[in-house]
Design a protein around this motif. Structure first.
Motif, PDB file in Angstrom:
ATOM      1  N   LEU A   1       1.672  -2.380  -5.531  1.00  0.00           N
ATOM      2  CA  LEU A   1       0.556  -1.681  -4.898  1.00  0.00           C
ATOM      3  C   LEU A   1      -0.723  -2.486  -5.146  1.00  0.00           C
ATOM      4  O   LEU A   1      -0.684  -3.552  -5.765  1.00  0.00           O
ATOM      5  CB  LEU A   1       0.431  -0.257  -5.441  1.00  0.00           C
ATOM      6  CG  LEU A   1       1.576   0.704  -5.069  1.00  0.00           C
ATOM      7  CD1 LEU A   1       1.418   2.037  -5.784  1.00  0.00           C
ATOM      8  CD2 LEU A   1       1.649   0.910  -3.566  1.00  0.00           C
TER       9      LEU A   1
ATOM     10  N   ASN B   1       3.245  -0.481   5.236  1.00  0.00           N
ATOM     11  CA  ASN B   1       2.969   0.867   4.710  1.00  0.00           C
ATOM     12  C   ASN B   1       3.759   1.946   5.440  1.00  0.00           C
ATOM     13  O   ASN B   1       3.457   3.138   5.316  1.00  0.00           O
ATOM     14  CB  ASN B   1       1.470   1.179   4.783  1.00  0.00           C
ATOM     15  CG  ASN B   1       0.933   1.142   6.208  1.00  0.00           C
ATOM     16  OD1 ASN B   1       1.623   0.696   7.129  1.00  0.00           O
ATOM     17  ND2 ASN B   1      -0.293   1.602   6.397  1.00  0.00           N
TER      18      ASN B   1
ATOM     19  N   GLU C   1      -1.931   6.907  -6.546  1.00  0.00           N
ATOM     20  CA  GLU C   1      -0.569   6.947  -5.993  1.00  0.00           C
ATOM     21  C   GLU C   1       0.427   6.284  -6.943  1.00  0.00           C
ATOM     22  O   GLU C   1       1.569   6.731  -7.064  1.00  0.00           O
ATOM     23  CB  GLU C   1      -0.541   6.232  -4.635  1.00  0.00           C
ATOM     24  CG  GLU C   1      -1.267   6.980  -3.520  1.00  0.00           C
ATOM     25  CD  GLU C   1      -2.755   6.713  -3.502  1.00  0.00           C
ATOM     26  OE1 GLU C   1      -3.439   7.193  -2.572  1.00  0.00           O
ATOM     27  OE2 GLU C   1      -3.256   6.017  -4.420  1.00  0.00           O
ATOM     28  N   ARG C   2      -0.004   5.224  -7.610  1.00  0.00           N
ATOM     29  CA  ARG C   2       0.860   4.576  -8.600  1.00  0.00           C
ATOM     30  C   ARG C   2       1.284   5.554  -9.693  1.00  0.00           C
ATOM     31  O   ARG C   2       2.462   5.659 -10.045  1.00  0.00           O
ATOM     32  CB  ARG C   2       0.115   3.392  -9.214  1.00  0.00           C
ATOM     33  CG  ARG C   2       0.882   2.629 -10.289  1.00  0.00           C
ATOM     34  CD  ARG C   2      -0.077   1.848 -11.176  1.00  0.00           C
ATOM     35  NE  ARG C   2      -0.939   2.751 -11.944  1.00  0.00           N
ATOM     36  CZ  ARG C   2      -2.031   2.365 -12.606  1.00  0.00           C
ATOM     37  NH1 ARG C   2      -2.415   1.087 -12.544  1.00  0.00           N
ATOM     38  NH2 ARG C   2      -2.745   3.234 -13.290  1.00  0.00           N
TER      39      ARG C   2
ATOM     40  N   LYS D   1       0.850  -1.186   0.000  1.00  0.00           N
ATOM     41  CA  LYS D   1       0.000   0.000   0.000  1.00  0.00           C
ATOM     42  C   LYS D   1       0.890   1.242   0.000  1.00  0.00           C
ATOM     43  O   LYS D   1       2.063   1.184   0.350  1.00  0.00           O
ATOM     44  CB  LYS D   1      -0.918   0.017   1.229  1.00  0.00           C
ATOM     45  CG  LYS D   1      -1.908  -1.142   1.298  1.00  0.00           C
ATOM     46  CD  LYS D   1      -2.927  -1.101   0.170  1.00  0.00           C
ATOM     47  CE  LYS D   1      -3.856   0.085   0.263  1.00  0.00           C
ATOM     48  NZ  LYS D   1      -4.848   0.116  -0.837  1.00  0.00           N
ATOM     49  N   PRO D   2       0.327   2.399  -0.380  1.00  0.00           N
ATOM     50  CA  PRO D   2       1.107   3.631  -0.319  1.00  0.00           C
ATOM     51  C   PRO D   2       1.570   3.916   1.108  1.00  0.00           C
ATOM     52  O   PRO D   2       0.978   3.417   2.076  1.00  0.00           O
ATOM     53  CB  PRO D   2       0.123   4.701  -0.813  1.00  0.00           C
ATOM     54  CG  PRO D   2      -0.882   3.949  -1.613  1.00  0.00           C
ATOM     55  CD  PRO D   2      -1.010   2.615  -0.952  1.00  0.00           C
TER      56      PRO D   2
ATOM     57  N   ASP E   1      -5.160   1.908  -5.653  1.00  0.00           N
ATOM     58  CA  ASP E   1      -3.971   2.735  -5.444  1.00  0.00           C
ATOM     59  C   ASP E   1      -3.475   3.317  -6.763  1.00  0.00           C
ATOM     60  O   ASP E   1      -2.321   3.743  -6.862  1.00  0.00           O
ATOM     61  CB  ASP E   1      -2.837   1.894  -4.827  1.00  0.00           C
ATOM     62  CG  ASP E   1      -3.167   1.411  -3.431  1.00  0.00           C
ATOM     63  OD1 ASP E   1      -3.989   2.051  -2.766  1.00  0.00           O
ATOM     64  OD2 ASP E   1      -2.599   0.370  -3.025  1.00  0.00           O
TER      65      ASP E   1
END
Length: 403
Positions: free
Chosen positions: A96, A353, A103-104, A77-78, A100
């Protein structure tokens, strides 16, 4: 005259002994000094006491150095802190999860060129507790109502014990039959949709079992697979189907966390249908304990052989954030075998994370000058600008840059 005869006899005896020494080829065995025992400055690691042994054959001058720069892996996860820049600049491998994507894409905007893989559970679906509840996005049955549809229309896809009960993992996850072709096709269709419609570049499979060990721990063995061999064969066939049908032809990556490994040949059977695999308890073990010396050596050999076959390996060591001695031991073990296709993470399964940062992962040791070699109970590897040693008996290690 008597003195002269004694002198001549002594002289002839010395010459004969020297000739014998040359003819047998015996020369004194060189002995190296013990591995430096000064602990690295960034940690407080106990001193080892290796026994000096003969030095290994020197690396030939024309042998290429092994370009084995440290490479770190981030998942699943981020970062909780939201500091994506630190992740983009500090890591070289990324996994990820569905949802997500924002954020990716931000990581890509920050300069990440490496493929970013989508995390998906292998042969597990979540029962969210209600047909109206949203299940987690870490598995292919991620839409509201998916689990109820599978239960009602495809009951034969579930993995069951001899009494007909569906096998389960924690948090409401139910196991699917890895050898069922219809389930395999369903899984691939769902994975393909998210890969192609949401811009992912490959999949990381979690919980790919290499034996029935975990099933035995949960107290029930699948009726369709009463022994390890049958279970392994079904999982291997599942991986073959996914890899050869879609991932390999489409140039998408497929990695897996291989768990419950009891026979390393199974690792390589699975690996032929993967681009890489993970060991999630590398070097240090789970729950604060350390792997014994035989387990430690087996993991290092597995990592070396995986890379030698052109595959990548993710080595994850479990520990507490501020246990610097444990982190040094784990990271030094990684440095002993990193030949360019190994990635490392020191973390805790409950803190993936969180971005834990350690000075020793930034040390510039340069290229490895050869493979690891033993010095008594210690294993050593030389680098252009330093040396690394690990004593798996004492669970101590050192990462020592050259002055």
């Amino acid at each position: 005259m008597r003195r002269l005869r004694l002198f001549i006899a002594s002289f002839l005896l010395c010459c004969w002994l020297a000739g014998c020494a040359r003819s047998t080829g015996r020369i004194p065995t060189p002995v190296i000094s013990p591995v430096p025992t000064q602990p690295p400055t960034q940690t407080a690691v106990p001193e080892p006491s290796p026994t000096p042994v003969a030095a290994p054959d020197p690396t030939p001058e024309d042998a290429p150095a092994i370009q084995a720069q440290t490479r770190l892996a981030w998942f699943y996860k981020p970062p909780r802190s939201g500091n994506l820049a630190a992740i983009a600049h500090g890591y070289q491998f990324f996994i990820l999860t569905r949802m997500d994507e924002r954020e990716r894409d931000a990581l890509r905007g920050l300069g990440v060129e490496a493929p970013i893989l989508q995390y998906l559970l292998f042969d597990e679906v979540q029962d969210p507790g209600s047909c109206l509840e949203q299940p987690n996005h870490n598995q292919v049955a991620e839409e509201t109502g998916d689990f109820c549809e599978l239960r009602q229309q495809h009951a034969d896809w579930f993995l069951r014990d001899a009494e007909g009960n569906v096998l389960s993992n924690d948090d409401g996850y139910r196991l699917m039959n890895p050898g069922n072709p219809a389930w395999q096709a369903y899984w691939l269709e769902r994975a393909r949709n998210s890969q192609e419609n949401l811009g992912w570049q490959g999949v990381f499979l979690d919980n790919v079992e290499a034996s029935l060990e975990k099933r035995r721990q949960y107290g029930s063995v699948p009726v369709d697979y009463p022994d390890d061999a049958s279970y392994q064969a079904a999982i291997e066939e599942n991986l073959r189907f996914l890899y050869t049908t879609y991932f390999q032809p489409e140039g998408r990556l497929l990695y897996a966390n291989i768990i419950a490994l009891e026979d390393r040949e199974v690792w390589f059977r699975y690996l032929q249908y993967l681009d890489g695999a993970m060991i999630e308890d590398f070097a240090a073990g789970w729950n604060g304990e350390y792997s014994n010396v035989y387990e430690w050596e087996a993991q290092l050999e597995l990592a070396e052989q995986t890379q030698a076959r052109g595959k990548q390996i993710l080595l994850v060591s479990q520990g507490d954030e501020f246990d610097h001695a444990r982190e040094t031991y784990s990271f030094a073990s990684y440095l002993l075998i990193n030949n360019g296709n190994a990635f490392f993470r020191y973390s805790n399964a409950a803190a993936y994370n969180e971005n834990w940062s350690y000075e020793n992962t930034s040390l510039q040791l340069g290229a490895a000058l050869g493979a690891r070699y033993p010095v008594g109970s210690t294993w050593v590897r030389d680098f252009e600008r330093g040396q690394v040693w690990v004593d798996p008996n004492a669970h101590t290690a050192g990462i020592e840059p050259s002055p």
